[in-house]
Design a protein around this motif. Structure first.
Motif, PDB file in Angstrom:
ATOM      1  N   LYS A 275       0.821  -1.219   0.000  1.00 19.78           N
ATOM      2  CA  LYS A 275       0.000   0.000   0.000  1.00 19.78           C
ATOM      3  C   LYS A 275       0.849   1.260   0.000  1.00 19.78           C
ATOM      4  O   LYS A 275       0.360   2.328  -0.368  1.00 19.78           O
ATOM      5  CB  LYS A 275      -0.838   0.045   1.274  1.00 19.78           C
ATOM      6  CG  LYS A 275      -2.010  -0.870   1.294  1.00 19.78           C
ATOM      7  CD  LYS A 275      -2.516  -0.794   2.702  1.00 19.78           C
ATOM      8  CE  LYS A 275      -3.946  -1.137   2.856  1.00 19.78           C
ATOM      9  NZ  LYS A 275      -4.279  -1.095   4.286  1.00 19.78           N
ATOM     10  N   ASP A 276       2.093   1.132   0.472  1.00 19.47           N
ATOM     11  CA  ASP A 276       2.942   2.309   0.622  1.00 19.47           C
ATOM     12  C   ASP A 276       3.756   2.606  -0.637  1.00 19.47           C
ATOM     13  O   ASP A 276       4.666   3.425  -0.598  1.00 19.47           O
ATOM     14  CB  ASP A 276       3.889   2.133   1.817  1.00 19.47           C
ATOM     15  CG  ASP A 276       3.114   2.137   3.124  1.00 19.47           C
ATOM     16  OD1 ASP A 276       2.089   2.847   3.170  1.00 19.47           O
ATOM     17  OD2 ASP A 276       3.516   1.433   4.064  1.00 19.47           O
ATOM     18  N   THR A 278       3.572   4.054  -4.343  1.00 17.84           N
ATOM     19  CA  THR A 278       2.744   4.811  -5.288  1.00 17.84           C
ATOM     20  C   THR A 278       3.386   4.722  -6.669  1.00 17.84           C
ATOM     21  O   THR A 278       4.600   4.866  -6.795  1.00 17.84           O
ATOM     22  CB  THR A 278       2.676   6.296  -4.874  1.00 17.84           C
ATOM     23  OG1 THR A 278       2.418   6.347  -3.466  1.00 17.84           O
ATOM     24  CG2 THR A 278       1.571   7.022  -5.615  1.00 17.84           C
ATOM     25  N   SER A 287       8.912  15.285  -5.642  1.00  9.35           N
ATOM     26  CA  SER A 287       7.993  14.487  -4.834  1.00  9.35           C
ATOM     27  C   SER A 287       8.475  14.504  -3.401  1.00  9.35           C
ATOM     28  O   SER A 287       9.676  14.590  -3.138  1.00  9.35           O
ATOM     29  CB  SER A 287       7.963  13.054  -5.371  1.00  9.35           C
ATOM     30  OG  SER A 287       7.527  12.192  -4.355  1.00  9.35           O
ATOM     31  N   VAL A 322      -2.667  -1.415  -6.641  1.00  7.32           N
ATOM     32  CA  VAL A 322      -3.446  -0.276  -7.136  1.00  7.32           C
ATOM     33  C   VAL A 322      -4.884  -0.734  -7.313  1.00  7.32           C
ATOM     34  O   VAL A 322      -5.181  -1.918  -7.153  1.00  7.32           O
ATOM     35  CB  VAL A 322      -2.894   0.226  -8.498  1.00  7.32           C
ATOM     36  CG1 VAL A 322      -1.511   0.814  -8.337  1.00  7.32           C
ATOM     37  CG2 VAL A 322      -2.875  -0.906  -9.508  1.00  7.32           C
TER      38      VAL A 322
END
Lengths: 351, 229
Positions: A275-276, A278, A287, A322
């Motif tokens: 989940k971490d 991107t 960023s 995703v």
């Protein structure tokens, strides 16, 4: 190590059946409690007698119902590390440790006890009584005791059960080192996916007393991602820490990762949730995430409402996740180039 | 101090000897039967258990009488033994056998509880470490049951010291031959003027019992210390 198993056993109302051939050095046995993992351990070690079938280890028959072969546990050279350490309470640590060692037949090779005591750091415990050991120390002694018997195969039945996370991650490096050093194949029995990922390559999956499937550990972890709220746990072995202000730079294979300073920067095993991670289609100019990695999509796996994305980051493997919408927008498909952004604080040190 | 007669000294010696012999002779059987009852599953288990415990609930005189029937000169066993020139009835051997039968349930009961209290996983661990069945028995099972074996032996020894009913039936009350302390006390108490001597032998009994208890206690403490070290 090649283990061929075809077994049936009825225990009261619980029926067990397994049919598999496992090859390799690091094999996991995975399933919820009550799925028959411990029964498998008892059958393989000879403590229970199967109703029918056979067990062959490296071509040697340990059990064969049709040929009436049933080697006794002490004749099998199959070691067991039990869930509870099962140290003999009436013996010192030293006598416990050497119990199996003294009983190795003259014709079989022996393991050098001093080497093992070094690897497991047992020297300070040797003259103590078993009652005064902590849970982690007792596990180490039990592990050493089994290995000194120089078995051909070691069965570990939930060896980390009952230890808190801190202790568990203290024991795992010992486990890994000792099996690397002494090259004994093992079956690692556990209900924890995290332990499977750390210890095993191939995984035999059990459910309700039945053998279900045999998969590579990463495949299993991907499949389980759907049911886990934490997502897929990537395990990263990071080396050569280098301080950079409040951040630490580690080497991960051929590239560098930037992490938030831990208590003490040392090489070790880190956990990173899918989940971490991107994903970006192109390089974002700036960023806040400290890590931007060039990756190539290796494979997409649909798990429930989410899609697991297996990435190849210069040879290292990483799994992100995703939603379906993002797959379309980014045009994700095997072979696409993407940028993976990871925050410096997303990593969790295991050991 | 009391002036014991040679027959009294003989009774004390005999009592100690009978109790020792009965306890030591029963020990291997006691361990065997307790092991069977604790670890093995077989159909006649309840029956075996009942038979062994029978002397505990039967009047000792009944036990003695049954033994007399079984070992007497008219029984086939008695005749068989007689052919080899062995006479049991009305000798010290009969006293030992009486003590063995009467004390056996106490010995088995105690050892069995100890064996049943052992974590089976420890025995499994020994087997997977390469120890065979008898190796496991000697190095793990019996040492772990050590305390209860000792307790069983003490109980049986004490019971043998006090054995009266079965002994008087099968071994008789022959001073210097089969007269143990309880029998001697019985004789004195039924003789006019024997009260003092009876009391003296009672004191000896108390002393012997205390020695057994203290010995047992110190052995148990030693075992505990070894384990906790």
């Amino acid at each position: 190590m090649k283990l061929e198993v075809s077994l049936k056993k009825q225990l009261g109302r619980f029926s067990f059946a397994a049919d598999f051939t496992a090859e390799g050095r690091r094999i996991g046995v995975f399933g919820p409690s009550g799925s028959g993992k411990t029964t498998l351990m008892n059958l393989l070690s000879g403590l229970f007698r199967p109703d029918s079938g056979f067990i062959r280890l490296d071509g040697e028959t340990l059990f064969d119902a049709s040929r009436k072969v049933h080697l006794r546990p002490e004749q099998r050279h199959v070691g067991v590390v039990f869930q509870s350490s099962n140290l003999f309470p009436h013996m010192s640590v030293r006598r416990n440790l050497f119990y199996g060692h003294r009983r190795v037949a003259g014709s079989r090779p022996r393991i050098k006890a001093d080497d093992l005591i070094d690897v497991l750091n047992l020297a300070p415990l040797l003259d103590r009584g078993v009652g005064s050991l902590s849970g982690g120390e007792a596990k180490r002694v039990a592990l050493g005791r089994t290995i000194l018997g120089n078995p051909r195969l070691i069965l570990m039945d939930e060896p980390l059960n009952g230890l808190d996370d801190g202790l568990k991650y203290q024991i795992i490096p010992y486990l890994k080192n000792v099996f690397k050093e002494f090259a004994i194949p093992f079956l690692f029995i556990s209900h924890s996916l995290n332990e499977m990922q750390m210890m095993a390559e191939q995984v035999l999956e059990f459910e309700n007393g039945r053998f279900r499937s045999q998969t590579a550990v990463d495949e299993l972890a991907l499949r389980c991602m759907g049911s886990s709220p934490a997502g897929f746990m990537n395990l990263l072995e990071l080396e050569e820490p280098r301080s950079r202000g409040e951040l630490t730079v580690y080497r991960w294979g051929g590239q560098e990762l930037v992490l938030l300073n831990g208590v003490d920067p040392a090489p070790g095993m880190f956990e990173l949730s899918s989940k971490d991670i991107t994903l970006f289609k192109r390089h974002p100019e700036a960023s806040s995430a400290r890590n931007l990695l060039h990756c190539r999509v290796r494979k997409l796996v649909e798990v429930g409402s989410r899609v697991g994305v297996e990435l190849d980051c210069m040879g290292q493997s990483l799994v992100g996740q995703v939603v379906g919408e993002a797959v379309e927008e980014l045009g994700l498909a095997p072979g696409t180039e993407v940028m993976a952004a990871i925050k410096a604080s997303a990593f969790r040190r295991l050991y | 101090m009391l002036d014991f007669s040679p027959a009294d000294w003989q009774a004390m010696k005999l009592s100690a000897w009978v109790a020792c012999a009965a306890t030591l002779l029963s020990l291997p059987f006691g361990i065997g039967v307790a092991y069977l009852l604790a670890f093995c599953r077989f159909r006649a288990k309840a029956l075996v258990d009942g038979l062994i415990n029978l002397p505990l609930v039967l009047p000792p005189v009944v036990v003695g009488y049954l033994l007399l029937l079984a070992l007497g000169g008219n029984s086939w066993l008695g005749q068989l033994l007689g052919r080899f020139g062995i006479r049991i009835i009305f000798t010290w051997k009969a006293a030992v056998i009486a003590s063995m039968v009467v004390g056996f349930p106490l010995l088995v009961r105690s050892i069995r509880i100890g064996l049943e209290g052992i974590d089976k996983q420890l025995l499994h661990a020994a087997r997977t470490l390469g120890a065979g069945w008898h190796d496991t028995l000697l190095t793990v099972t019996l040492p772990l049951a050590g305390r209860s074996i000792l307790a069983g032996m003490s109980l049986m020894f004490a019971r043998s010291l006090g054995e009266f009913g079965a002994t008087i039936v099968i071994a008789g009350n022959i001073p210097g031959v089969t007269q143990t302390i309880p029998l001697a006390i019985y004789s004195y108490s039924s003789t006019p003027g024997g009260d003092g001597m009876a009391l003296g032998l009672c004191l000896v009994s108390v002393l012997l019992a205390l020695v057994v208890l203290i010995f047992n206690e110190s052995m148990v403490r030693r075992l505990n210390r070894e384990e906790r070290r």
